[in-house]
Design a protein around this motif. Structure first.
Motif, PDB file in Angstrom:
ATOM      1  N   THR A  46       0.857  -1.182   0.000  1.00 31.98           N
ATOM      2  CA  THR A  46       0.000   0.000   0.000  1.00 31.98           C
ATOM      3  C   THR A  46       0.893   1.231   0.000  1.00 31.98           C
ATOM      4  O   THR A  46       1.615   1.472  -0.955  1.00 31.98           O
ATOM      5  N   SER A  47       0.893   1.982   1.058  1.00 35.65           N
ATOM      6  CA  SER A  47       1.657   3.226   1.097  1.00 35.65           C
ATOM      7  C   SER A  47       1.352   3.875   2.431  1.00 35.65           C
ATOM      8  O   SER A  47       0.350   3.553   3.082  1.00 35.65           O
ATOM      9  N   VAL A  48       2.180   4.812   2.836  1.00 36.72           N
ATOM     10  CA  VAL A  48       1.810   5.638   3.973  1.00 36.72           C
ATOM     11  C   VAL A  48       0.475   6.325   3.687  1.00 36.72           C
ATOM     12  O   VAL A  48      -0.276   6.662   4.603  1.00 36.72           O
ATOM     13  N   HIS A  49       0.144   6.463   2.390  1.00 38.65           N
ATOM     14  CA  HIS A  49      -1.142   7.062   2.032  1.00 38.65           C
ATOM     15  C   HIS A  49      -2.307   6.095   2.242  1.00 38.65           C
ATOM     16  O   HIS A  49      -3.463   6.464   2.024  1.00 38.65           O
ATOM     17  N   GLY A  50      -2.024   4.884   2.692  1.00 45.93           N
ATOM     18  CA  GLY A  50      -3.083   4.004   3.145  1.00 45.93           C
ATOM     19  C   GLY A  50      -3.549   4.334   4.546  1.00 45.93           C
ATOM     20  O   GLY A  50      -4.623   3.899   4.976  1.00 45.93           O
ATOM     21  N   ILE A  51      -2.755   5.121   5.280  1.00 45.20           N
ATOM     22  CA  ILE A  51      -3.112   5.504   6.648  1.00 45.20           C
ATOM     23  C   ILE A  51      -3.050   7.014   6.866  1.00 45.20           C
ATOM     24  O   ILE A  51      -3.462   7.508   7.911  1.00 45.20           O
ATOM     25  N   ARG A  52      -2.522   7.739   5.897  1.00 43.23           N
ATOM     26  CA  ARG A  52      -2.455   9.195   5.964  1.00 43.23           C
ATOM     27  C   ARG A  52      -2.941   9.758   4.631  1.00 43.23           C
ATOM     28  O   ARG A  52      -2.914   9.071   3.613  1.00 43.23           O
ATOM     29  N   HIS A  90      -6.333   3.407   1.033  1.00 42.45           N
ATOM     30  CA  HIS A  90      -7.137   3.173   2.222  1.00 42.45           C
ATOM     31  C   HIS A  90      -8.035   1.950   2.024  1.00 42.45           C
ATOM     32  O   HIS A  90      -8.209   1.134   2.939  1.00 42.45           O
ATOM     33  N   GLY A  91      -8.616   1.839   0.837  1.00 41.76           N
ATOM     34  CA  GLY A  91      -9.472   0.690   0.542  1.00 41.76           C
ATOM     35  C   GLY A  91      -8.715  -0.618   0.566  1.00 41.76           C
ATOM     36  O   GLY A  91      -9.224  -1.640   1.069  1.00 41.76           O
ATOM     37  N   LEU A  92      -7.494  -0.609   0.039  1.00 39.62           N
ATOM     38  CA  LEU A  92      -6.691  -1.829   0.016  1.00 39.62           C
ATOM     39  C   LEU A  92      -6.290  -2.255   1.423  1.00 39.62           C
ATOM     40  O   LEU A  92      -6.234  -3.455   1.732  1.00 39.62           O
ATOM     41  N   GLU A  93      -6.027  -1.288   2.291  1.00 40.96           N
ATOM     42  CA  GLU A  93      -5.755  -1.616   3.690  1.00 40.96           C
ATOM     43  C   GLU A  93      -6.962  -2.335   4.307  1.00 40.96           C
ATOM     44  O   GLU A  93      -6.810  -3.327   5.027  1.00 40.96           O
ATOM     45  N   GLY A  94      -8.160  -1.853   4.027  1.00 38.39           N
ATOM     46  CA  GLY A  94      -9.356  -2.489   4.550  1.00 38.39           C
ATOM     47  C   GLY A  94      -9.579  -3.868   3.974  1.00 38.39           C
ATOM     48  O   GLY A  94      -9.925  -4.821   4.694  1.00 38.39           O
ATOM     49  N   LEU A  95      -9.389  -4.004   2.667  1.00 37.10           N
ATOM     50  CA  LEU A  95      -9.534  -5.315   2.016  1.00 37.10           C
ATOM     51  C   LEU A  95      -8.555  -6.316   2.607  1.00 37.10           C
ATOM     52  O   LEU A  95      -8.895  -7.490   2.827  1.00 37.10           O
ATOM     53  N   SER A  96      -7.347  -5.865   2.894  1.00 41.06           N
ATOM     54  CA  SER A  96      -6.333  -6.750   3.470  1.00 41.06           C
ATOM     55  C   SER A  96      -6.767  -7.271   4.833  1.00 41.06           C
ATOM     56  O   SER A  96      -6.571  -8.454   5.153  1.00 41.06           O
ATOM     57  N   LYS A  97      -7.361  -6.401   5.641  1.00 42.06           N
ATOM     58  CA  LYS A  97      -7.810  -6.825   6.976  1.00 42.06           C
ATOM     59  C   LYS A  97      -8.959  -7.828   6.888  1.00 42.06           C
ATOM     60  O   LYS A  97      -9.011  -8.808   7.644  1.00 42.06           O
ATOM     61  N   ASN A 151      -1.402  -9.115   4.904  1.00 44.78           N
ATOM     62  CA  ASN A 151      -0.779  -7.946   5.526  1.00 44.78           C
ATOM     63  C   ASN A 151      -0.458  -6.883   4.481  1.00 44.78           C
ATOM     64  O   ASN A 151      -0.409  -7.168   3.279  1.00 44.78           O
ATOM     65  N   CYS A 152      -0.237  -5.677   4.979  1.00 46.17           N
ATOM     66  CA  CYS A 152       0.158  -4.572   4.111  1.00 46.17           C
ATOM     67  C   CYS A 152       1.568  -4.098   4.457  1.00 46.17           C
ATOM     68  O   CYS A 152       1.957  -4.097   5.622  1.00 46.17           O
ATOM     69  N   VAL A 153       2.294  -3.719   3.441  1.00 47.48           N
ATOM     70  CA  VAL A 153       3.573  -3.019   3.598  1.00 47.48           C
ATOM     71  C   VAL A 153       3.341  -1.605   3.088  1.00 47.48           C
ATOM     72  O   VAL A 153       2.920  -1.407   1.949  1.00 47.48           O
ATOM     73  N   SER A 154       3.590  -0.638   3.943  1.00 45.02           N
ATOM     74  CA  SER A 154       3.168   0.739   3.675  1.00 45.02           C
ATOM     75  C   SER A 154       4.364   1.694   3.685  1.00 45.02           C
ATOM     76  O   SER A 154       4.626   2.370   4.690  1.00 45.02           O
ATOM     77  N   PRO A 155       5.089   1.763   2.586  1.00 44.95           N
ATOM     78  CA  PRO A 155       6.269   2.634   2.556  1.00 44.95           C
ATOM     79  C   PRO A 155       5.916   4.088   2.307  1.00 44.95           C
ATOM     80  O   PRO A 155       4.825   4.420   1.831  1.00 44.95           O
ATOM     81  N   GLY A 156       6.862   4.957   2.643  1.00 44.50           N
ATOM     82  CA  GLY A 156       6.776   6.338   2.216  1.00 44.50           C
ATOM     83  C   GLY A 156       7.202   6.432   0.761  1.00 44.50           C
ATOM     84  O   GLY A 156       6.997   5.509  -0.026  1.00 44.50           O
ATOM     85  N   TYR A 157       7.813   7.524   0.392  1.00 38.69           N
ATOM     86  CA  TYR A 157       8.245   7.696  -0.995  1.00 38.69           C
ATOM     87  C   TYR A 157       9.441   6.791  -1.277  1.00 38.69           C
ATOM     88  O   TYR A 157      10.464   6.856  -0.599  1.00 38.69           O
ATOM     89  N   TYR A 183       2.493  -2.670   8.012  1.00 41.99           N
ATOM     90  CA  TYR A 183       3.850  -2.311   8.433  1.00 41.99           C
ATOM     91  C   TYR A 183       4.305  -1.063   7.691  1.00 41.99           C
ATOM     92  O   TYR A 183       4.521  -1.089   6.483  1.00 41.99           O
ATOM     93  N   THR A 184       4.451   0.026   8.427  1.00 47.30           N
ATOM     94  CA  THR A 184       4.933   1.247   7.810  1.00 47.30           C
ATOM     95  C   THR A 184       6.446   1.226   7.656  1.00 47.30           C
ATOM     96  O   THR A 184       7.156   0.697   8.511  1.00 47.30           O
ATOM     97  N   MET A 185       6.905   1.798   6.570  1.00 49.26           N
ATOM     98  CA  MET A 185       8.335   1.968   6.304  1.00 49.26           C
ATOM     99  C   MET A 185       8.466   3.365   5.695  1.00 49.26           C
ATOM    100  O   MET A 185       8.728   3.537   4.505  1.00 49.26           O
ATOM    101  N   ASP A 186       8.220   4.359   6.552  1.00 52.35           N
ATOM    102  CA  ASP A 186       8.051   5.708   6.056  1.00 52.35           C
ATOM    103  C   ASP A 186       9.003   6.730   6.676  1.00 52.35           C
ATOM    104  O   ASP A 186       8.760   7.935   6.616  1.00 52.35           O
ATOM    105  N   GLY A 187      10.081   6.237   7.312  1.00 55.63           N
ATOM    106  CA  GLY A 187      11.044   7.152   7.898  1.00 55.63           C
ATOM    107  C   GLY A 187      10.497   7.984   9.041  1.00 55.63           C
ATOM    108  O   GLY A 187      11.042   9.046   9.364  1.00 55.63           O
TER     109      GLY A 187
END
Length: 273
Positions: A154-160, A173-180, A194-200, A264-268
């Motif tokens: 996903t992305s940090v934009h899945g939670i922000r 955001h929708g993909l985060e919900g589908l994953s759950k 699970n989701c992996v949610s990186p920044g840029y 899992y965020t990986m957004d620094g």
């Protein structure tokens, strides 16, 4: 509309004979958007651990080249054409898949009032509807085998949220919900989601955004990273594709058998604020 690219995955000539060993030996993985960027790094990481990787991408030549490099298979497919992703096409595409990585994505940047509805629909189709269709097709075999890994990049934009990215933020955001939901339904069958949610991340998609962000904000392209993209991050650099791939590979492993329904965020440090 008929999707000429939506044929079954094709193996390289040496695929079946190339020896593999590692913690994912005997597993078959499908990675969408796998020909470049994060997807290519994920494909390499899973193959290094012994998995047979199906590289799915609209870039037929790129997918084939990487599949040959890895001894995997290539699936040339336009996931935007969801109407062509019929049950028969998907059943063949995900046949034998133990690990599904939904990674393919596109981006458009505009204020909501100027956002083309066709662009909005395309982003939702590619980044939410297509993953749903792939998950739906892959789950029956995973359930039967009592093993499966669904990993959604996903992305940090899945939670922000960020301005000018209404479609991208909505899709993530929708993909985060589908994953759950997938995690809750699949738990009793040994399937994790699970989701992996990186920044840029340093990818062609982000490089293209530099010019788009400069235009929409009215600033020089050279200032986009410092003034727009990395302002919220404690660590002031782009994420490397290989860093994302390492987390995906762990989530695909037996070590992560009790990890599900997580993001899992990986957004620094962006989302720490």
């Amino acid at each position: 509309m008929t999707n000429a690219l939506a044929h079954a995955p094709r193996a390289s000539a040496e695929t079946e004979t190339r020896a593999r060993s590692g913690p994912l030996t005997g597993k078959r993985a499908l990675v969408t958007g796998g020909a470049s960027g994060i997807g290519a790094a994920v494909a390499r990481s899973l193959a290094e651990r012994g998995a047979h990787v199906v590289v799915a991408d609209i870039d037929e030549a790129g997918a084939a080249a990487l599949a040959d490099e890895l001894g995997g298979s290539a699936w040339a497919v336009d996931l935007l054409d969801t109407a062509a992703l019929t049950d028969d096409v998907l059943a063949e595409a995900v046949a034998g898949v133990d690990i599904l990585v939904n990674n393919a994505g596109i981006q458009r940047i505009n204020p909501i009032q100027d956002f083309d509805p066709a662009d909005f629909r395309n982003i939702i189709s590619l980044m939410l509807e297509a993953p749903f269709l792939l998950i739906r097709a892959a789950l029956p075999r995973m359930y039967e085998n009592k093993f499966g890994r669904v990993i959604n990049v996903t992305s940090v934009h899945g939670i922000r949220a960020s301005p000018f990215k209404s479609a991208y933020v909505s899709a993530k955001h929708g993909l985060e919900g589908l994953s759950k939901v997938t995690a809750l339904e699949g738990g009793e069958y040994g399937v994790t989601s699970n989701c992996v949610s990186p920044g840029y991340v340093r990818t062609p998609l982000v490089e293209k955004q530099l010019a788009e962000q400069a235009a929409v904000h009215g600033i020089p392209e050279a200032e986009v990273l410092s003034r727009i993209m990395l302002t919220e991050s404690a660590i002031k650099r782009l994420v490397e594709p290989e860093e994302v791939a390492s987390l995906v590979a762990w989530l695909a492993s037996a070590d992560a058998a009790m990890v599900t329904g997580s993001s899992y965020t990986m957004d620094g440090g962006w989302s720490a604020r």
